[in-house]
Design an enzyme around this catalytic site. Structure first.
Site, PDB file in Angstrom:
ATOM      1  N   HIS A 190       0.855  -1.191   0.000  1.00 12.63           N
ATOM      2  CA  HIS A 190       0.000   0.000   0.000  1.00 12.63           C
ATOM      3  C   HIS A 190       0.889   1.238   0.000  1.00 12.63           C
ATOM      4  CE1 HIS A 190      -3.230   2.769   1.044  1.00 12.63           C
ATOM      5  NE2 HIS A 190      -4.054   1.795   0.698  1.00 12.63           N
ATOM      6  N   ASP A 227      -7.849  -5.494   0.124  1.00 15.89           N
ATOM      7  CA  ASP A 227      -8.321  -6.442  -0.898  1.00 15.89           C
ATOM      8  C   ASP A 227      -7.919  -7.877  -0.618  1.00 15.89           C
ATOM      9  OD1 ASP A 227      -7.650  -3.726  -2.933  1.00 15.89           O
ATOM     10  OD2 ASP A 227      -9.636  -4.646  -2.797  1.00 15.89           O
TER      11      ASP A 227
END
Ligand code: SDX
Length: 394
Positions: A271, A328
């Site tokens: 991320h 996710d």
């Protein structure tokens, strides 16, 4: 317009902006919506009230919640003629393509949603979009499987009504298990906003030209579709299924994901902001462990996901780069367990993120001195030259 906010319109030039909606501390893995830590939404999760919180800045009073829920119920239907648009798409059309097209088309059927010159008009447009995105999503799925469209049921709350439109049959009404209802409310809440991510920045960029709310959110759907962004939840399942089918071992996959020559990545990992575990992944992983057994679901992909996480968490490559599971990584396993088809995973992400997009569009629209976004570039092209006639070119 009511109550201008004196936010920095610097976004117009620098690509960054001030916002009062969501706070992220990527090093400590903190995510708060209007100051409230996301962990506090886990008990009796209610996506509709979190949508209100993000858009209007505080939790709704009982009366506000009732009135907003009524607006959502009353605006769930699509104009009947919109159904012909679904028929124009091939059955194999990606639902995100249909979602973006239909959200844009909504602005043609609801000119009343254009004039958002006061809070009442804006709230009606926000409720209309948050409600109708479910109907559009459900109809896109029903079209993909050749089943009849199921009208929204005004007696059902937000999430059960969506699942009703997805899964009921003319001869058999879908019955929503409270465990499934709460899980999907929580999944939508955890996707609801995430400050200036790619799709939200897209909505702000498009909205800065004074494009209408629907056109701006339709652009957000397109940005979210990418596999590096919201499309990752489908890519994670494809990765786990590839391992489950025995095409690659967990160890092989991790090795290939580290090899720059393969262009492969451990989907659902890493991320730009979180250099610690994404707090949403932490919650989704825990809920998956708790919910699947309660639903009587034994999904081998969960075991593979846990194994991948364990290997990566102890691998210097991932440790050095501070790569952890993101939102996710586990969301797809949960969505499978509650019966959502894989081709609808990113659509679910879009339904969850819509209130965040609307909140940012409205926050920007109210910013005093709002200017069109116009990022600059560093020119690295050719030095000045002259035009060469055809005959002189080699
Ligand atoms: C979302 O912005 C948001 O907030 C997004 C989101 C939201 O709520 O809106 O949180 C939702 O989009 C989550 C991310 C979903 N995407 C994926 O899971 C796809 C896989 N992840 C990667 O593609 C990547 O981690 C990103 C896209 C998430 C972040 O990319 P960055 O910040 O540009 O990181 P990078 O590509 O510069 O990587 C830094 C290093 C590189 O190695 P080196 O060049 O330093 O040797 O880490 C490596 C990368 O190769 N790396 C990975 C990796 N992610 C980064 N290596 C293997 N597997 C990965 N998943």
């Amino acid at each position: 317009r009511t109550g201008y906010i004196a936010l920095d319109p610097g976004y117009a030039n620098t690509g960054s902006c001030e916002s009062a909606i969501t706070f992220i501390d990527g090093d400590r893995g903190i995510l708060r919506y209007r100051g409230i830590p996301i962990e506090q939404f886990e008990q009796a999760p209610n996506f509709v009230e979190v949508a209100w919180l993000l858009i209007f800045g505080r939790l709704p009073s009982a009366e506000e919640y009732r009135a907003f829920s009524e607006q959502l119920t009353a605006s769930a239907n699509l104009d009947e003629s919109m159904k012909h648009h679904f028929e124009g798409f091939p059955r194999s059309a990606p639902p995100m393509a249909i979602l973006s097209a239909m959200i844009n088309a909504l602005s043609c059927f609801h000119p009343e949603y254009f004039e958002l010159d006061d809070r009442a008009h804006f709230q009606a447009a926000a409720a209309g979009l948050i409600s109708k995105i479910r109907t559009i999503a459900a109809y896109a799925y029903r079209h993909s499987v050749g089943q009849p469209y199921i009208y929204p049921n005004p007696r059902l709350p937000y999430v059960p009504n969506f699942l009703h439109m997805l899964f009921s049959q003319p001869y058999a009404e879908y019955v929503c298990d409270p465990l499934v209802r709460d899980a999907l409310n929580l999944i939508l809440i955890l996707h609801a906003d995430h400050e200036q991510n790619c799709s939200t920045s897209t909505v702000r960029m498009v909205g800065s030209s004074q494009a209408n709310l629907f056109a701006s959110c339709a652009a957000g759907v397109c940005a979210l579709w990418g596999p590096l962004h919201g499309g990752a939840n489908v890519a994670v399942i494809e990765m786990l299924e590839q391992i489950h089918r025995g095409q690659l071992s967990v160890e092989d996959y991790v090795r290939l994901a580290k090899d720059k020559n393969t262009k492969m990545r451990l989907m659902g990992f890493g991320h730009r902001i979180y250099k610690n575990l994404d707090p949403r992944a932490k919650i989704l992983g825990r809920v998956a462990e708790q919910l699947l057994p309660k639903l009587g679901v034994k999904d081998p992909l969960l075991d593979i996901a846990r194994r991948l996480e364990e290997i990566a968490r102890n691998d210097p490559y991932f440790i050095e780069r501070k790569l952890y599971p993101n939102v996710d990584f586990y969301s797809g396993i949960l969505l499978r367990a509650i019966g959502i088809p894989t081709n609808m995973f990113t659509v679910i992400f879009a339904i969850g993120r819509l209130p965040g997009w609307i909140a940012h569009w409205w926050e920007q629209a109210q910013t005093e001195g709002m200017r069109i976004a116009r990022p600059r570039q560093l020119y690295i092209g050719l030095t000045p030259s002259d035009y060469a006639p055809h005959e002189s070119r080699v």
